[in-house]
Design an enzyme around this catalytic site. Structure first.
Site, PDB file in Angstrom:
ATOM      1  N   MET A 110     -13.026  -0.111   8.512  1.00 14.04           N
ATOM      2  CA  MET A 110     -11.847   0.203   8.428  1.00 14.04           C
ATOM      3  C   MET A 110     -11.476   1.320   7.415  1.00 14.04           C
ATOM      4  O   MET A 110     -12.315   1.540   6.540  1.00 14.04           O
ATOM      5  CB  MET A 110     -10.674  -0.983   8.063  1.00 14.04           C
ATOM      6  CG  MET A 110     -10.093  -1.634   9.194  1.00 14.04           C
ATOM      7  SD  MET A 110      -8.895  -2.740   8.872  1.00 14.04           S
ATOM      8  CE  MET A 110      -8.426  -3.236  10.290  1.00 14.04           C
ATOM      9  N   GLY A 111     -10.258   2.090   7.480  1.00 16.50           N
ATOM     10  CA  GLY A 111     -10.019   3.336   6.612  1.00 16.50           C
ATOM     11  C   GLY A 111      -9.564   4.741   7.432  1.00 16.50           C
ATOM     12  O   GLY A 111     -10.528   5.118   8.019  1.00 16.50           O
ATOM     13  N   GLY A 165       0.822  -1.097  -0.033  1.00 15.62           N
ATOM     14  CA  GLY A 165       0.024   0.298  -0.161  1.00 15.62           C
ATOM     15  C   GLY A 165       0.864   1.350   0.018  1.00 15.62           C
ATOM     16  O   GLY A 165       1.883   1.240  -0.512  1.00 15.62           O
ATOM     17  N   ASP A 166       0.357   2.337   0.642  1.00 13.50           N
ATOM     18  CA  ASP A 166       1.092   3.762   0.482  1.00 13.50           C
ATOM     19  C   ASP A 166       2.575   3.480   0.988  1.00 13.50           C
ATOM     20  O   ASP A 166       3.518   3.957   0.670  1.00 13.50           O
ATOM     21  CB  ASP A 166       0.189   4.698   1.051  1.00 13.50           C
ATOM     22  CG  ASP A 166      -0.357   4.603   2.299  1.00 13.50           C
ATOM     23  OD1 ASP A 166      -0.347   3.319   2.790  1.00 13.50           O
ATOM     24  OD2 ASP A 166      -1.118   5.226   3.142  1.00 13.50           O
ATOM     25  N   ARG A 193     -10.174  -7.703   6.882  1.00 19.31           N
ATOM     26  CA  ARG A 193      -9.008  -8.185   5.970  1.00 19.31           C
ATOM     27  C   ARG A 193      -8.803  -9.605   5.815  1.00 19.31           C
ATOM     28  O   ARG A 193      -7.854 -10.088   5.386  1.00 19.31           O
ATOM     29  CB  ARG A 193      -7.651  -7.534   6.746  1.00 19.31           C
ATOM     30  CG  ARG A 193      -7.785  -6.071   6.726  1.00 19.31           C
ATOM     31  CD  ARG A 193      -6.239  -5.594   6.389  1.00 19.31           C
ATOM     32  NE  ARG A 193      -5.299  -5.982   7.219  1.00 19.31           N
ATOM     33  CZ  ARG A 193      -4.518  -5.320   8.063  1.00 19.31           C
ATOM     34  NH1 ARG A 193      -4.671  -4.144   8.318  1.00 19.31           N
ATOM     35  NH2 ARG A 193      -3.405  -5.945   8.740  1.00 19.31           N
ATOM     36  N   HIS A 229     -10.344  -6.183  11.944  1.00 15.35           N
ATOM     37  CA  HIS A 229      -9.704  -7.057  10.936  1.00 15.35           C
ATOM     38  C   HIS A 229     -10.326  -8.061  10.258  1.00 15.35           C
ATOM     39  O   HIS A 229      -9.828  -8.944   9.419  1.00 15.35           O
ATOM     40  CB  HIS A 229      -8.206  -7.604  11.584  1.00 15.35           C
ATOM     41  CG  HIS A 229      -7.263  -6.404  12.017  1.00 15.35           C
ATOM     42  ND1 HIS A 229      -7.400  -5.733  13.108  1.00 15.35           N
ATOM     43  CD2 HIS A 229      -6.163  -6.302  11.351  1.00 15.35           C
ATOM     44  CE1 HIS A 229      -6.462  -4.779  13.179  1.00 15.35           C
ATOM     45  NE2 HIS A 229      -5.722  -5.207  11.840  1.00 15.35           N
ATOM     46  N   ARG A 261     -25.730   1.020  19.923  1.00 16.54           N
ATOM     47  CA  ARG A 261     -24.885  -0.003  20.244  1.00 16.54           C
ATOM     48  C   ARG A 261     -23.516   0.154  19.130  1.00 16.54           C
ATOM     49  O   ARG A 261     -23.903   0.717  18.085  1.00 16.54           O
ATOM     50  CB  ARG A 261     -25.439  -1.273  20.088  1.00 16.54           C
ATOM     51  CG  ARG A 261     -26.382  -1.802  21.445  1.00 16.54           C
ATOM     52  CD  ARG A 261     -25.544  -2.014  22.454  1.00 16.54           C
ATOM     53  NE  ARG A 261     -26.409  -2.504  23.417  1.00 16.54           N
ATOM     54  CZ  ARG A 261     -27.106  -1.916  24.469  1.00 16.54           C
ATOM     55  NH1 ARG A 261     -26.885  -0.476  24.240  1.00 16.54           N
ATOM     56  NH2 ARG A 261     -27.699  -2.260  25.253  1.00 16.54           N
ATOM     57  N   ILE A 267      -7.141  -2.958   1.465  1.00 21.16           N
ATOM     58  CA  ILE A 267      -8.870  -2.899   1.635  1.00 21.16           C
ATOM     59  C   ILE A 267      -9.133  -1.515   1.575  1.00 21.16           C
ATOM     60  O   ILE A 267     -10.353  -1.104   1.106  1.00 21.16           O
ATOM     61  CB  ILE A 267      -9.265  -3.567   2.767  1.00 21.16           C
ATOM     62  CG1 ILE A 267      -8.590  -2.916   4.172  1.00 21.16           C
ATOM     63  CG2 ILE A 267      -8.756  -4.921   2.660  1.00 21.16           C
ATOM     64  CD1 ILE A 267      -9.752  -3.407   5.210  1.00 21.16           C
ATOM     65  N   ASP A 268      -8.226  -0.559   1.696  1.00 19.73           N
ATOM     66  CA  ASP A 268      -8.629   0.900   2.020  1.00 19.73           C
ATOM     67  C   ASP A 268      -8.916   1.614   0.569  1.00 19.73           C
ATOM     68  O   ASP A 268      -9.634   2.784   0.649  1.00 19.73           O
ATOM     69  CB  ASP A 268      -7.607   1.762   2.657  1.00 19.73           C
ATOM     70  CG  ASP A 268      -7.460   1.496   4.104  1.00 19.73           C
ATOM     71  OD1 ASP A 268      -8.281   0.410   4.649  1.00 19.73           O
ATOM     72  OD2 ASP A 268      -6.382   1.723   4.660  1.00 19.73           O
TER      73      ASP A 268
HETATM   74  O1  F6P Z   1      -4.187  -0.029   5.775  1.00 22.61           O
HETATM   75  C1  F6P Z   1      -5.256  -1.061   5.817  1.00 22.61           C
HETATM   76  C2  F6P Z   1      -5.714  -0.938   7.297  1.00 22.61           C
HETATM   77  O2  F6P Z   1      -6.504  -2.189   7.380  1.00 22.61           O
HETATM   78  C3  F6P Z   1      -6.331   0.281   7.596  1.00 22.61           C
HETATM   79  O3  F6P Z   1      -7.688   0.244   7.388  1.00 22.61           O
HETATM   80  C4  F6P Z   1      -6.092   0.219   9.081  1.00 22.61           C
HETATM   81  O4  F6P Z   1      -6.481   1.497   9.715  1.00 22.61           O
HETATM   82  C5  F6P Z   1      -4.865  -0.487   9.262  1.00 22.61           C
HETATM   83  O5  F6P Z   1      -4.479  -1.192   8.018  1.00 22.61           O
HETATM   84  C6  F6P Z   1      -4.898  -1.381  10.470  1.00 22.61           C
HETATM   85  O6  F6P Z   1      -3.468  -1.851  10.631  1.00 22.61           O
HETATM   86  P1  F6P Z   1      -2.667  -2.954  11.380  1.00 22.61           P
HETATM   87  O7  F6P Z   1      -3.194  -4.338  10.890  1.00 22.61           O
HETATM   88  O8  F6P Z   1      -1.446  -2.819  11.630  1.00 22.61           O
HETATM   89  O9  F6P Z   1      -3.692  -2.708  12.899  1.00 22.61           O
END
Ligand code: F6P
Length: 368
Positions: free
Chosen positions: A171-172, A104-105, A294, A291, A285, A128-129
């Protein structure tokens, strides 16, 4: 003449990494007489020269597997000269013709450093972002979009039964694509993104409007990096100060203050859920998807995309177009210089068609 290619996956994992590795290695072996070596656990494993042979046996059956057979890490050689030197040494020890980094970035910043150090680097956009610049889409996004949408669907029934506000954190940390896409597809009533600062009173007004119209439940999809209008103003001021500050210690302090207010913050959605309950008087709630988004098998879209990118990457190496990322532009896959990708984040434009679509169906962004 055979080419020797190194492969690593770096940064957070996502569904489709294995499909991309498989596409790359199969096309490289079948079409271009290439040989591959995988490095374990991202840049760290390459610095330490820990390898996995990429052959028929290790590739067998991985198309449908989530995660990455190579393992990954969030190490950043871009920050240390020492690790960069070790990676260059490993590259030379294996007599590599190219190194493929799937990431990614953060990975693109590291890949740029290695390109500057003289390596033939090529990259593939995963996350995924969906926040990587210069490509229409990244693999991993579609699978996560399906998972987050299904979560919103499931929350609907329990929200309806209990007449509750269900807040779902998606996430994001700096880009809201996943929350926006899943929010629209799942019919969330409020969508909160890092790009559109919100005000709790505006969220409350939207939920109360629904209650007056007889809807006794609401779904709020919130990106982990969503930010209030108030905090966004403070962050903008801190960033101005940061730009004008030179001292390392003062810069560290300012960066720490910014980190506490923007991006993924522990407890931010908990606080938001409590505030919504207080201002609306409606039981609320929170579900944090984390994760789960992911993990697991990639969607067919991501398998297809990752396979296309992997095979296109093999061709790009064959044509010696080094220093590029394989990017999706419409129906085409094209090379884009790594430095163009590394210095930009693909955030949601506030006037993007998806934002407009959501507003047209009456979704609130908590901003007006
Ligand atoms: O960049 C992908 C990502 O899943 C983000 O959406 C999230 O903020 C980050 O990674 C979480 O990172 P880690 O798995 O290191 O907690």
């Amino acid at each position: 003449m055979s080419k020797f290619i190194g492969v690593l996956t770096s940064g957070g994992d996502c569904p489709g990494l294995n499909a991309a590795i498989r596409g790359l290695v199969r096309a490289g072996q079948n079409q271009y007489d290439m040989q591959f070596v995988g490095f374990l656990d991202g840049f760290r494993g390459m610095a330490q020269d820990r390898t996995l042979e990429l052959n028929r046996k290790t590739l067998s059956g991985i198309l449908v597997d989530g995660g990455t057979i190579l393992g990954t890490s969030r190490d950043t050689p871009a920050r240390t000269r020492e690790m960069t030197d070790e990676i260059v040494a490993t590259y030379n020890r294996h007599h590599l013709d190219a190194l493929v980094c799937l990431g990614g970035d953060g990975t693109h910043k590291n890949a740029m450093r290695l390109k500057e150090a003289g390596l033939n680097v090529v990259t593939m956009p995963k996350t995924i972002d969906n926040d990587i610049a210069c490509t229409d889409v990244t693999f991993g996004f579609n699978t996560a979009l399906g998972i987050a949408t299904e979560a919103i669907d499931r929350l609907h029934s329990t929200a309806t039964s209990h007449h509750r506000v269900m807040v779902v954190e998606i996430m994001g940390n700096s880009a809201g694509w996943l929350t926006l896409g899943a929010g629209i597809a799942g019919g969330a009533d409020v969508i909160l993104l890092p790009e559109i600062p919100y005000d709790v009173d505006m969220i409350s007004a939207a939920i109360k409007r629904r209650a007056r119209a007889g809807k006794r439940f609401s779904i709020v999809a919130v990106a982990e990096g969503a930010i209030t209008k108030e905090d966004a103003k403070v962050v903008a001021e801190l960033k101005k100060q940061l730009a004008a500050t030179e001292g390392e210690q003062e810069r560290d302090q300012l960066e720490e203050k910014i980190r506490r207010l923007e991006g993924a913050r522990v407890g931010h959605s908990v606080k938001l859920t409590q505030e919504i309950e207080e201002v609306t008087g409606q039981e609320s709630r929170l579900t944090i998807l984390g994760h789960l988004q992911r993990g697991g098998t990639p969607s067919s879209f991501d398998r297809l995309l990752a396979t296309r990118l992997g095979t296109a990457c093999a061709r790009m190496i064959h044509e010696e177009k080094f220093g590029n990322m394989v990017a999706v532009k419409g129906q085409e896959i094209v090379p884009v210089a790594i430095e163009e990708v590394a210095n930009t984040t693909n955030r949601v434009p506030v006037d993007h068609a998806w934002v407009e679509t959501a507003r047209l169906v009456g979704t609130s962004f908590g901003d007006q």
